[in-house]
Scaffold this active site. Sequence first.
Site, PDB file in Angstrom:
ATOM      1  N   THR A 169       0.793  -1.226   0.000  1.00 51.53           N
ATOM      2  CA  THR A 169       0.000   0.000   0.000  1.00 51.53           C
ATOM      3  C   THR A 169       0.828   1.280   0.000  1.00 51.53           C
ATOM      4  O   THR A 169       0.272   2.359  -0.200  1.00 51.53           O
ATOM      5  CB  THR A 169      -0.978   0.024   1.197  1.00 51.53           C
ATOM      6  N   GLU A 224       3.647   1.414   9.757  1.00 51.14           N
ATOM      7  CA  GLU A 224       3.731  -0.043   9.677  1.00 51.14           C
ATOM      8  C   GLU A 224       3.603  -0.724  11.043  1.00 51.14           C
ATOM      9  O   GLU A 224       3.650  -1.939  11.131  1.00 51.14           O
ATOM     10  CB  GLU A 224       5.029  -0.464   8.992  1.00 51.14           C
TER      11      GLU A 224
END
Length: 177
Positions: A19, A92
Amino acid sequence: MVAQAKQTVPTTFIFTYGTLKRGFWNHTLLQDLMRTGDASFVGSYRTRERFPLVCGPFQVPFLINSPGSGHIVEGEVYAVTKGGLGRTDELEGLSRGHYVRLPIDVEASEGGGVVAAEAYYAHPSYAMELWKKKKEMGGVISSYSEKEAKGYVKRKDRPQHLTFLDHISLFLSSSSD
């Protein structure tokens, strides 16, 4: 007038495979970092070795740290400053056990040299179980594309009463049918 020596800002090469790539939802973070000088696009790259790449809950992509398994994975490399790295680490979920950032060797997709980069891998606490489940379902991919991203659910649209690790646990315990 005395000439000033050009300062160089230490950077880390980050291999993005999901992404964070151009055209996908979280690429806005890299665009912001590029605007502030905390990141720059290096190019399209692929892993030198095969790795499992799978989609978990909400069609979130995960690279599994099992070199020699899976496929050559396509992605992009960005040079990111220490400040930019802090922001990508936060996205993340490194401090929350979502991913780990580890070294990976990648090579330019259009030919060229090898770059020692780092990538965000699925956290070891669930990575192998996720890979096993997706392998049984035939869900190991070589590239996170629009096809996989169609089912992606943005963070703000996910159920908020559970953590992301809770969602991973539920996904792993669900039926593969």
